[in-house]
Design an enzyme around this catalytic site. Structure first.
Site, mmCIF file in Angstrom:
data_model
loop_
_atom_site.group_PDB
_atom_site.id
_atom_site.type_symbol
_atom_site.label_atom_id
_atom_site.label_comp_id
_atom_site.label_asym_id
_atom_site.label_seq_id
_atom_site.Cartn_x
_atom_site.Cartn_y
_atom_site.Cartn_z
ATOM 1 C CB CYS A 102 -2.911 3.788 -3.396
ATOM 2 S SG CYS A 102 -1.886 1.629 -2.987
ATOM 3 C CG HIS A 105 -1.882 1.704 1.176
ATOM 4 N ND1 HIS A 105 -2.625 1.536 0.639
ATOM 5 C CD2 HIS A 105 -2.204 2.335 2.080
ATOM 6 C CE1 HIS A 105 -3.498 2.488 0.824
ATOM 7 N NE2 HIS A 105 -2.984 3.152 1.969
#
Length: 169
Positions: free
Chosen positions: A120, A30
């Site tokens: 992301c 992430h």
């Protein structure tokens, strides 16, 4: 690699506003952008609570995301992370004030999300460099292409082999 020991001071002194933060989840990485004072900006799924969104693999399959400003230590949880400005060698970072301004305008906004085209990593690199880049997505596209090519090759070989067995010689 940065520690996430709750007894250590947060955040580590080497974090600078505008840094890209790579967070190592069990099945994927992430990405977030460091804003300063322990806060980051990142994408979270629209349909999950903030707490659940931080560690959910479901976020990978969402089509929409919400831009959130959160404490780095809360987003990282028990995972590990590091500063990873890996594209600085071939992309010039925007001025820090512009990065932060661009990020702040997007807080609490809903945005499109696509694992391969607008994830992301694309989001935070767009803020830092003015261009969305994702090595993770490029690798995934390459793997999908390889599997597709291999499946096609096996299909053609199977078809050729079937035809050669059906010929009366």
């Amino acid at each position: 690699m940065a520690s996430n020991d709750p007894d250590l001071p947060d955040p580590p002194g080497d974090l600078q506003p505008g840094d890209l933060i790579e967070i190592f989840r069990p099945a994927y990485q992430h990405w977030a952008l460091y804003l300063g004072d322990g806060y980051i900006i990142n994408l979270t799924p629209v349909d999950e609570s903030q707490a659940a969104a931080m560690s959910s693999v479901k976020s990978v399959f969402s089509r929409k995301a919400v831009v959130r400003m959160q404490l780095l230590k809360e987003v990282v949880g028990s995972d590990s992370y590091r500063v990873n400005n890996k594209y600085d060698h071939n992309h010039t970072p925007l001025p820090i004030s512009e990065i932060i301004q661009r990020a702040q305008v997007l807080i609490d906004q809903e945005v499109s999300y696509d694992l391969l085209g607008s994830n992301c990593e694309h989001f935070v690199t767009l803020l830092r460099y003015g261009e969305g880049v994702s090595e993770q997505a490029t690798r995934a596209i390459g793997a999908i292409s390889l599997v597709t090519a291999a499946a096609s090759a096996f299909s053609v070989l199977g078809l050729i082999n079937t035809r050669s067995r059906n010929r009366p010689f």
